[in-house]
Design a protein around this motif. Structure first.
Motif, mmCIF file in Angstrom:
data_model
loop_
_atom_site.group_PDB
_atom_site.id
_atom_site.type_symbol
_atom_site.label_atom_id
_atom_site.label_comp_id
_atom_site.label_asym_id
_atom_site.label_seq_id
_atom_site.Cartn_x
_atom_site.Cartn_y
_atom_site.Cartn_z
ATOM 1 N N SER A 160 0.742 -1.668 0.058
ATOM 2 C CA SER A 160 0.354 -0.202 0.071
ATOM 3 C C SER A 160 1.207 1.308 0.155
ATOM 4 O O SER A 160 1.693 0.821 0.132
ATOM 5 C CB SER A 160 -0.868 -0.612 1.180
ATOM 6 O OG SER A 160 -2.127 -1.401 1.085
ATOM 7 N N SER A 164 -3.938 -3.146 -2.320
ATOM 8 C CA SER A 164 -3.430 -1.961 -3.062
ATOM 9 C C SER A 164 -4.143 -1.750 -4.050
ATOM 10 O O SER A 164 -4.155 -2.035 -5.446
ATOM 11 C CB SER A 164 -1.613 -1.540 -3.096
ATOM 12 O OG SER A 164 -2.055 -0.450 -3.630
ATOM 13 N N ASP A 199 -19.361 7.294 -2.884
ATOM 14 C CA ASP A 199 -17.643 7.796 -2.444
ATOM 15 C C ASP A 199 -17.022 8.486 -3.824
ATOM 16 O O ASP A 199 -16.771 7.555 -4.799
ATOM 17 C CB ASP A 199 -16.656 7.151 -1.919
ATOM 18 C CG ASP A 199 -15.568 7.069 -1.634
ATOM 19 O OD1 ASP A 199 -14.756 8.482 -1.884
ATOM 20 O OD2 ASP A 199 -14.562 6.719 -0.793
ATOM 21 N N LYS A 215 -2.952 11.234 0.445
ATOM 22 C CA LYS A 215 -3.369 10.646 -1.500
ATOM 23 C C LYS A 215 -2.386 12.142 -1.608
ATOM 24 O O LYS A 215 -1.860 12.965 -1.195
ATOM 25 C CB LYS A 215 -4.727 11.059 -1.755
ATOM 26 C CG LYS A 215 -5.350 9.905 -1.025
ATOM 27 C CD LYS A 215 -6.508 9.793 -1.667
ATOM 28 C CE LYS A 215 -7.183 8.399 -1.181
ATOM 29 N NZ LYS A 215 -8.619 7.745 -2.138
ATOM 30 N N HIS A 246 -6.113 7.185 7.843
ATOM 31 C CA HIS A 246 -5.182 6.296 8.047
ATOM 32 C C HIS A 246 -4.002 6.858 9.672
ATOM 33 O O HIS A 246 -3.412 5.978 10.640
ATOM 34 C CB HIS A 246 -3.443 6.093 7.101
ATOM 35 C CG HIS A 246 -3.776 5.811 5.782
ATOM 36 N ND1 HIS A 246 -3.912 6.313 5.017
ATOM 37 C CD2 HIS A 246 -3.747 4.075 5.480
ATOM 38 C CE1 HIS A 246 -4.220 6.381 3.769
ATOM 39 N NE2 HIS A 246 -3.558 5.049 4.162
HETATM 40 N N1 HH2 Z 1 -8.382 4.734 -0.870
HETATM 41 C C1 HH2 Z 1 -7.507 3.949 -1.163
HETATM 42 C C2 HH2 Z 1 -8.372 2.336 -0.776
HETATM 43 N N2 HH2 Z 1 -9.961 2.398 -0.686
HETATM 44 N N3 HH2 Z 1 -11.779 2.997 0.025
HETATM 45 C C3 HH2 Z 1 -13.009 4.121 -0.272
HETATM 46 N N4 HH2 Z 1 -14.454 3.800 0.196
HETATM 47 N N5 HH2 Z 1 -12.546 5.634 -0.305
HETATM 48 C C4 HH2 Z 1 -11.371 6.041 -0.821
HETATM 49 O O1 HH2 Z 1 -10.652 7.238 -1.112
HETATM 50 C C5 HH2 Z 1 -10.173 4.787 -0.904
HETATM 51 C C6 HH2 Z 1 -10.290 3.482 -0.669
HETATM 52 C C7 HH2 Z 1 -6.408 4.046 -1.177
HETATM 53 O O2 HH2 Z 1 -6.092 4.274 -0.009
HETATM 54 P P1 HH2 Z 1 -5.109 2.924 0.702
HETATM 55 O O3 HH2 Z 1 -6.229 2.479 0.935
HETATM 56 O O4 HH2 Z 1 -4.109 3.717 1.402
HETATM 57 O O5 HH2 Z 1 -4.058 2.640 -0.401
HETATM 58 P P2 HH2 Z 1 -3.390 1.380 -0.887
HETATM 59 O O6 HH2 Z 1 -4.927 1.474 -2.128
HETATM 60 O O7 HH2 Z 1 -2.472 1.286 -1.890
HETATM 61 O O8 HH2 Z 1 -3.596 0.229 0.264
#
Ligand code: HH2
Length: 430
Positions: A163, A197, A321, A357, A394
């Motif tokens: 991630s 991710s 969202d 982000k 986070h």
């Molecule tokens: N952003 C990420 C993942 N899931 N779900 C919703 N509903 N809204 C978001 O903006 C969103 C999401 C991306 O963030 P993260 O989980 O920290 O990163 P990664 O996808 O690299 O695991």
């Protein structure tokens, strides 16, 4: 108007003050403070704020009629210049009317041809949804939860090696469970567990691999948390197993695009976050061209949720969202964040994920997600100020502390007893 705004201009004995009013309740409070006649308060409140409403695909025949009807109630509507000389077949429209004017306009439009009756129903629905600030209880298969009473926080638990901001930190199930408990202790209202991710360019993970990552964590969390768990997945097989293992919410970054996912959500009784993304994480940043960013994201979320409801997902279990960073440039993510309140017009609680982000990095001129804490908290505050129900982060502790200020500010006024936001109420005023 001549410009008399210079501080050097001689003032009258009573300096005029432009009032900041967001809701009709704010207007009512200001009117009441003049010791106005109680009957007049309701009438005047309806005049105190304009609600611009956008409609698309209004036909050449309908647009002049719409203009005429809006002018007849003292309001106005903007449309394409080409309507006058018939050089366009249809137009987008922005209605500019107060609540009281809509109360008179909508019944008139409902008697008009050229699909204006349908447009009036749409406007009414959007206005009602937009102004409604009533809390809602969302039922999941295991427990219910409330949104809309105060800005709520969804804590991110990424059980992934890659991630973008916390990859590899919570791969050990014991550590992941401890982190979830820590976030709940810090005030998280929901924990979002993900095993893939979805950062731009991330390699896809199979459902089997994804489940191998998050299954042990969900088992470890079962019965331990005082808040609901959501599963961040694009795979219906994973969603189904996660709900069996205790999850109440499916967080689908593909916005219920897959029929299997729609069926799974309908069958399991899970609540669902329907996020907007074009393409998938490997392709989404390749085409960032929108003719009308907010309009298109909005229409695509409307279509996705309509389809889900038609296929058996109850509307009262859906959240939406706009998907900041998912197929959006930094400027586009910022635009969505600053106008996120518009998405309330769809009638579903709004979720916003801005935490760490890259659009924050773009604003700050930094490449390190760890350096984006304050900007992420500021983004959460902006989202909550605009009526987002749930903020995904986070960084739970600082976000909860910041949002407690938004909650206090939003709660200060309280609803005004004399204001009825009912569009159907007879309008006695001019
Ligand atoms: N952003 C990420 C993942 N899931 N779900 C919703 N509903 N809204 C978001 O903006 C969103 C999401 C991306 O963030 P993260 O989980 O920290 O990163 P990664 O996808 O690299 O695991």
């Amino acid at each position: 108007m001549p410009d008399t705004s210079s501080p050097a201009t001689a003032r009258s004995r009573s300096p005029a003050r432009v009032l900041e009013v967001e809701s009709l309740a704010d207007v009512a409070r200001e009117v009441e403070r003049t010791a106005s006649d109680p009957e007049g308060v309701a009438i005047m409140t309806r005049k105190g704020r304009i609600y611009p409403v956008r409609l698309d695909h209004i036909s050449l025949k309908a647009a002049p009629l719409l203009k005429q009807e809006t002018l007849s109630v003292g309001a106005d509507s903007a449309h394409a210049r080409g309507i006058a000389d018939h050089s366009v077949a249809s137009t987008s429209v922005v209605l500019l009317a107060t609540w009281g004017q809509y109360q008179r306009l909508l019944p008139k439009l409902k008697r008009q041809p050229f699909r204006l009756a349908e447009a009036a129903d749409e406007v009414e629905r959007a206005l009602r949804a937009y102004v409604s600030r009533a809390p809602r209880t969302i039922r999941g298969p295991h427990r219910s939860f409330v949104v809309g009473d105060r800005p709520r926080v969804m804590g991110v638990l990424n059980v992934t090696p890659d991630s973008f901001s916390d990859g590899g930190q919570h791969l050990d199930p014991k550590e992941a469970v401890a982190h979830a408990e820590r976030m709940v202790a810090e005030g998280a209202d929901m924990i979002d567990v993900g095993g893939e991710s979805t950062r731009p360019g991330a390699p896809p993970v199979s459902p089997e691999e994804e489940w191998a990552r998050i299954g042990p964590v969900l088992s470890g969390l079962a019965g331990r948390l005082a808040v609901p768990v959501s599963v961040d997945t694009r795979h219906f097989e994973v969603a189904a197993k996660a709900v069996d293992a205790g999850a109440d919410v499916v967080n689908d970054v593909e916005g219920l695009r897959s029929e299997g996912m729609r069926r799974t959500v309908a069958r399991t009784g899970a609540a669902v976050v329907t996020m907007h993304m074009r393409g998938d994480p490997t392709t989404m940043q390749a085409n960032l061209v929108y003719a009308d960013l907010r309009g298109e994201v909005y229409a695509e979320l409307a279509a996705a949720t309509d389809r889900a409801v038609l296929e058996g997902v109850p509307a009262d279990r859906i959240l939406i969202d706009p998907g900041l960073g998912f197929g959006k440039s930094a400027e586009q993510s910022l635009e969505l964040l600053l106008h996120v309140g518009e998405f309330r017009s769809l009638g579903y609680p709004v979720v916003v994920g801005a935490s760490r982000k890259s659009f924050l990095g773009w604003v700050l001129g930094n490449a390190d997600p760890a350096q984006r804490l304050e900007a992420g908290v500021a983004a959460a505050v902006i989202a909550a100020e605009h009526g987002a129900a749930l903020v995904r982060t986070h960084d739970v502790a600082p976000t909860v502390r910041a949002l407690s200020l938004v909650r206090a500010a939003q709660g200060l006024g309280g609803p005004s007893p004399t204001t009825s936001p009912d569009l159907a109420a007879p309008d006695s005023g001019p």
